[in-house]
Design an enzyme around this catalytic site. Structure first.
Site, PDB file in Angstrom:
ATOM      1  N   SER A  13     -54.540  -3.801  33.629  1.00 48.97           N
ATOM      2  CA  SER A  13     -55.232  -3.425  35.181  1.00 48.97           C
ATOM      3  C   SER A  13     -56.613  -3.878  35.302  1.00 48.97           C
ATOM      4  CB  SER A  13     -55.226  -1.746  35.249  1.00 48.97           C
ATOM      5  OG  SER A  13     -55.346  -1.534  36.539  1.00 48.97           O
ATOM      6  N   THR A  14     -57.579  -2.920  35.073  1.00 51.83           N
ATOM      7  CA  THR A  14     -58.866  -3.337  35.372  1.00 51.83           C
ATOM      8  C   THR A  14     -59.406  -4.252  34.311  1.00 51.83           C
ATOM      9  OG1 THR A  14     -59.482  -1.038  36.203  1.00 51.83           O
ATOM     10  CG2 THR A  14     -61.424  -2.329  35.681  1.00 51.83           C
ATOM     11  N   HIS A  40     -52.112  -4.608  37.824  1.00 50.64           N
ATOM     12  CA  HIS A  40     -52.233  -3.783  38.911  1.00 50.64           C
ATOM     13  C   HIS A  40     -53.209  -4.727  39.873  1.00 50.64           C
ATOM     14  CE1 HIS A  40     -51.518  -0.155  36.342  1.00 50.64           C
ATOM     15  NE2 HIS A  40     -50.361  -0.986  36.546  1.00 50.64           N
ATOM     16  N   MET A 133     -57.440   0.992  33.489  1.00 49.31           N
ATOM     17  CA  MET A 133     -57.433   2.291  33.447  1.00 49.31           C
ATOM     18  C   MET A 133     -56.203   2.944  33.704  1.00 49.31           C
ATOM     19  SD  MET A 133     -59.710   4.087  36.642  1.00 49.31           S
ATOM     20  CE  MET A 133     -61.099   3.121  36.303  1.00 49.31           C
ATOM     21  N   ASP A 136     -50.733   3.788  32.313  1.00 46.32           N
ATOM     22  CA  ASP A 136     -49.451   3.019  32.595  1.00 46.32           C
ATOM     23  C   ASP A 136     -49.099   2.146  31.478  1.00 46.32           C
ATOM     24  OD1 ASP A 136     -47.290   2.103  34.029  1.00 46.32           O
ATOM     25  OD2 ASP A 136     -48.391   0.445  35.193  1.00 46.32           O
TER      26      ASP A 136
END
Length: 205
Positions: A13-14, A40, A133, A136
């Protein structure tokens, strides 16, 4: 590209785009595993992201297409608004895209990708969680590891993460085999794949 000798699923993600570029660009063109990536990212960005990676990597990188055959040496990036999973079709594995509900607050969801490997026994599998973050991927990794302890699980360490959320959740769940800095992740994955023989696991009937 050739017959697939193993499966690697990566969730991020991030901070993920840079981390994924760093890892995927280090794999040789002869890499025999198929790779699945959930990053993401809004759906308008995933195809350009895959195209950018394709230009930077020795492997072919594509935005995943529903129903296509899974091949070794190919990277399948999930579209930003659909879940990416794998499905058994006879002796072949196929890409499956799902328009369903959010899972773990996301679509695509790393948990959903990981869980699709739960019943894979005819090929070796590795699951990787990178910077991001939230949580998940942790639940999916835990369930797959419990179902098949032979699955290799890796997580990026805190010092090299932009956000140490997703890897931390998996580490705290007790389902990570090894925690590694980003700089060592590609070499470790290559080492794992080099150790996979052509049998890989239990052949499915």
């Amino acid at each position: 590209m050739a017959e697939v000798k193993g499966l690697i699923a990566i969730g991020a993600s991030t901070g993920g785009p840079r981390a994924l570029q760093h890892i995927l660009s280090q794999f040789p063109p002869s890499f025999p595993a198929a790779l699945f990536v959930v990053q993401h990212m809004p759906h308008t960005f995933t195809r350009p992201f895959a195209e950018r990676l394709n230009n930077l990597c020795a492997l072919q990188v594509v935005e995943a297409v529903h129903g296509e055959r899974v091949l070794g040496g190919k990277v399948y990036v999930s579209p930003g608004n659909r879940h990416l999973t794998v499905a058994q079709k006879g002796k072949d594995l196929r890409v499956a895209l799902d328009d369903g509900n959010l899972v773990s607050g996301h679509k695509p969801s790393v948990d959903q990708l990981f869980l699709s490997f739960k019943s894979v026994r005819h090929l070796p599998v590795a699951l990787v969680l990178l910077t991001g973050m939230g949580k998940d991927g942790a639940n999916g990794m835990k369930q797959v590891k419990e179902a098949n302890p032979a699955v290799v699980t890796l997580a990026q360490d805190a010092s090299s993460c932009i956000v140490f959320g997703m890897p931390k959740a998996a580490i705290e769940a007790g389902c990570v085999d090894e925690v590694l800095p980003l700089a060592s992740m590609a070499d470790k994955i290559v080492e794992i794949v080099d150790g996979w023989d052509t049998e890989g696991g239990e052949n499915l009937e």
